[in-house]
Design an enzyme around this catalytic site. Sequence first.
Site, mmCIF file in Angstrom:
data_model
loop_
_atom_site.group_PDB
_atom_site.id
_atom_site.type_symbol
_atom_site.label_atom_id
_atom_site.label_comp_id
_atom_site.label_asym_id
_atom_site.label_seq_id
_atom_site.Cartn_x
_atom_site.Cartn_y
_atom_site.Cartn_z
ATOM 1 N N CYS A 94 0.828 -1.210 0.000
ATOM 2 C CA CYS A 94 0.000 0.000 0.000
ATOM 3 C C CYS A 94 0.858 1.254 0.000
ATOM 4 O O CYS A 94 0.496 2.270 -0.600
ATOM 5 C CB CYS A 94 -0.939 -0.011 1.195
ATOM 6 S SG CYS A 94 -0.094 -0.053 2.799
ATOM 7 N N ASN B 184 -8.225 4.297 -2.428
ATOM 8 C CA ASN B 184 -7.629 3.085 -1.874
ATOM 9 C C ASN B 184 -6.950 2.301 -2.994
ATOM 10 O O ASN B 184 -7.005 2.681 -4.167
ATOM 11 C CB ASN B 184 -8.708 2.242 -1.188
ATOM 12 C CG ASN B 184 -8.156 1.336 -0.117
ATOM 13 O OD1 ASN B 184 -6.949 1.128 -0.014
ATOM 14 N ND2 ASN B 184 -9.026 0.774 0.701
ATOM 15 N N HIS C 278 -2.009 1.443 7.056
ATOM 16 C CA HIS C 278 -2.408 1.389 5.646
ATOM 17 C C HIS C 278 -2.151 2.733 4.980
ATOM 18 O O HIS C 278 -2.545 3.779 5.497
ATOM 19 C CB HIS C 278 -3.894 1.021 5.547
ATOM 20 C CG HIS C 278 -4.365 0.711 4.161
ATOM 21 N ND1 HIS C 278 -3.686 -0.146 3.304
ATOM 22 C CD2 HIS C 278 -5.453 1.149 3.455
ATOM 23 C CE1 HIS C 278 -4.336 -0.231 2.158
ATOM 24 N NE2 HIS C 278 -5.402 0.555 2.218
#
Length: 462
Positions: free
Chosen positions: A161, A317, A297
């Site tokens: 990520c 995302n 994240h």
Amino acid sequence: MGFLKPTMAILFLAMVAVSSAVDMSIISYDEKHGVSTTGGRSEAEVMSIYEAWLVKHGKAQSQNSLVEKDRRFEIFKDNLRFVDEHNEKNLSYRLGLTRFADLTNDEYRSKYLGAKMEKKGERRTSLRYEARVGDELPESIDWRKKGAVAEVKDQGGCGSCWAFSTIGAVEGINQIVTGDLITLSEQELVDCDTSYNEGCNGGLMDYAFEFIIKNGGIDTDKDYPYKGVDGTCDQIRKNAKVVTIDSYEDVPTYSEESLKKAVAHQPISIAIEAGGRAFQLYDSGIFDGSCGTQLDHGVVAVGYGTENGKDYWIVRNSWGKSWGESGYLRMARNIASSSGKCGIAIEPSYPIKNGENPPNPGPSPPSPIKPPTQCDSYYTCPESNTCCCLFEYGKYCFAWGCCPLEAATCCDDNYSCCPHEYPVCDLDQGTCLLSKNSPFSVKALKRKPATPFWSQGRKNIA
């Protein structure tokens, strides 16, 4: 031809039924049928929803035993119950059956979120975007509408990520400065940025910005495509410096107003805590659910706005378009805590770009062709394969097989092999496990015979 038309009609009706089942799983049963969600569905009905969900998310063939399927079904049922109970409350956000709906929350966190990493050394905090009295900022902004945000991407099962967050911010500032939206390579960061970052095992955006600066730029996703696994750095592609940045800075921490000022100027890399069950199953709306500040994240803030009097951030995302609002999340903004929702205001950072990119050098030469994998003096396997012995006696192997993966595990049955990410062979089930007794598994691969080269075997040995 007479048989074909009825068959197609049956298939069409089946697809409609599957689609209806998936839709029903997101809307509460009470809304659609006027009965209580708790115990409202029959076991067969929930199984139908589950089977449709498996097909939708490409998991229909991933469960290799009835025991595993039954376990996943029980977890799915529990998550479905959680989704419906939440949606009945008519809150500011809705939950749905995301790709993570057959995972417990512990499994979701361990597989898809990285451990919290502390940055070594001081942050590069700048006053550039410090909130000041008298600042005049737009009431809302959406960098997607301004052409500064690339398509939503999917990091897969790799904990990369941090690379997607970094690249998203660089893509954004590059478009703002040059007018060109160029999709850049996360895989280059995964493979090559290894001084502090750890590829699929996690990393930090600031370190990735440092890598791009020291490297003199980064390649495109087209020429260095994403694979979702740790790989060897391609030095030729690493030297293809298509997009550059000049520096990076950190937004003043614990200030949503400073973060707003930053996002008003460019997409910003942010870190959040994404481990909650509601986040796991987020579907739409303005997320104001329970979460802490254990940052695990990396994502990108690409805008902000207000809906029905409720302020929100627009967050991109990296879990594909099937999660959230087509891959995006709206998070509550201007909350009571200075850290922001889920810690969004704790570690925001951004790249700086002052001018154009280097001249386009034209097509880069292809990376050198890798030689075949050499098993011994007489057998080879194709490049990026692993040699596995098929027949051995004592210390000698008399016949070799090829596993079509790098760094694979050769199973003791002399027939199958497993990816290095799932290194434990379960010979009884024909699967590969993430670790001993792990619930995560993939189907084992078959070896293919290696190629003998009797006449030139010794000549080809370096």
